[in-house]
Write an enzyme that holds these catalytic residues in place. Structure first.
Site: not given
Ligand code: SF4
Length: 345
Positions: A26-27, A39, A82, A84, A121, A139, A193, A200, A292
């Protein structure tokens, strides 16, 4: 993140996305209908599961018009597995809504949000990715990133916090490459993330992130949910030689158009309504699922006795060959029963 850091943040995120974006089907398109389908399929479903469904769907229903004109049975069959299923029904209804008005997929946020099944969204994703409109997306991934970037300590279960996050998602938007930027945020959430143990150290926006310094896993803040209610329900695999008794769910309900094994609110009601005795049945499997606030344990029994006419005599019940059940759409818990039967029969 401070206001004056936003331009550098945008640059870093877009540069990272350009180099690291996964090549997903889809990209490779700007077709708003295809982006919309992706989506909807990606809601609560993993990318690797979605890809074959997405490709098959667009071969079968390449346009809004083709989808609108297709019988609901065909639409549900293409969604089978799939989960839902309400998503498939809403997509079908939305295609009919546009087709009736002889309209193409609109580019404006407000017009998109008038289409059945399209919330803020999805409307933001279609408008920004397909039409480069300067509108935000929010999201679960974006919520996590924003609460970490800005070290937001308010509960994300509160509408006030969500409103604040929509505001931030808008403030950080660049003037150009909006579609790429929104996808970059989602991509960062999916591949760097993470909810637990975010990467990080290799994150392209680490130097802008207040949450990383404080301990990223503290964000987002979610107050405790209300206690789940436990339910124990029952379903029955009823055999007649190589055929199974199945129940087609009436349209309009939560499971409308799907197939299910005969099922009851409890094992006790099953025995009462069918007239079976416990000795007539064997326990085949247990399926656990949530809905739920409910945590449901579905006890699945099996019997090769012929059906009790009174309990299964209406036209919703049909005897279907085991070899045909893999092509029918079932809701997720009953799909597990199908997989068990196909694996062992
Ligand atoms: Fe997420 Fe860490 Fe990047 Fe901050 S530094 S956006 S916590 S991965």
């Amino acid at each position: 993140m401070r206001q004056n850091q936003i331009p550098a943040f945008q640059k870093a995120l877009l540069a990272w996305y350009q180099k690291n974006a996964r090549d997903l089907p889809w990209r490779r398109t700007k077709d708003p209908y295809a982006i919309w389908v992706s989506e909807i399929m990606l809601q609560q479903t993993q990318v690797k599961t979605v890809i074959p469904y997405y490709e098959k769907w667009l071969r079968q229903f390449p346009t809004v018009k083709r989808l609108a004109e297709s019988p609901s049975e065909t639409v549900m069959n293409h969604w089978a597995g799939l989960g839902y299923y309400r998503r498939a029904r809403m997509l079908h209804q939305a295609a009919q809504f546009l087709s009736d008005k002889k309209e193409a997929v609109p580019s404006e946020l407000n017009a998109l949000m008038k289409i059945p099944g399209i919330g803020r969204y999805t409307a933001g994703a279609i408008a920004s990715i397909a039409f480069e409109k300067k509108v935000p997306v929010l999201d679960g991934n974006v919520i996590r990133i924003l609460t970490r970037l800005y070290a937001i300590k308010e509960d994300i279960g509160s509408p006030k916090t969500i409103k604040k996050l929509w505001g931030l998602a808008e403030i950080i938007l660049p003037d150009k490459k909006i579609g790429d930027f929104n996808q970059a945020l989602m991509e960062l959430g999916a591949t760097v993330c993470f909810p637990q143990s975010p990467s990080c150290l290799i994150c392209p926006v680490n130097s802008f992130c207040d949450g990383a310094k404080l301990g990223p896993e503290k964000f987002p803040v979610k107050n405790k949910k209300e206690k789940a209610e436990l339910l124990e329900t029952a379903a029955l695999i009823l055999r007649n030689k190589n055929r199974l008794l199945l129940e087609k769910q009436p349209s309009g309900g939560r499971w409308g158009g799907l197939w299910m094994f005969p099922h009851w609110r409890s094992s006790k009601s099953m025995l009462k309504e069918t007239g079976f005795k416990e000795k007539d049945l064997s326990r085949r499997m247990t399926v656990k699922h949530g809905f739920t606030k409910y945590r449901i344990t579905l006890q699945v029994y099996e019997s090769s006795l012929k059906s009790n006419r009174k309990a299964f005599g209406d036209e919703r019940h049909q005897w279907i060959a085991v070899s045909s059940i893999k092509n029918l759409p079932f809701p997720a818990p009953h799909q597990k029963i199908v997989s068990e039967i196909l694996k062992n029969d």
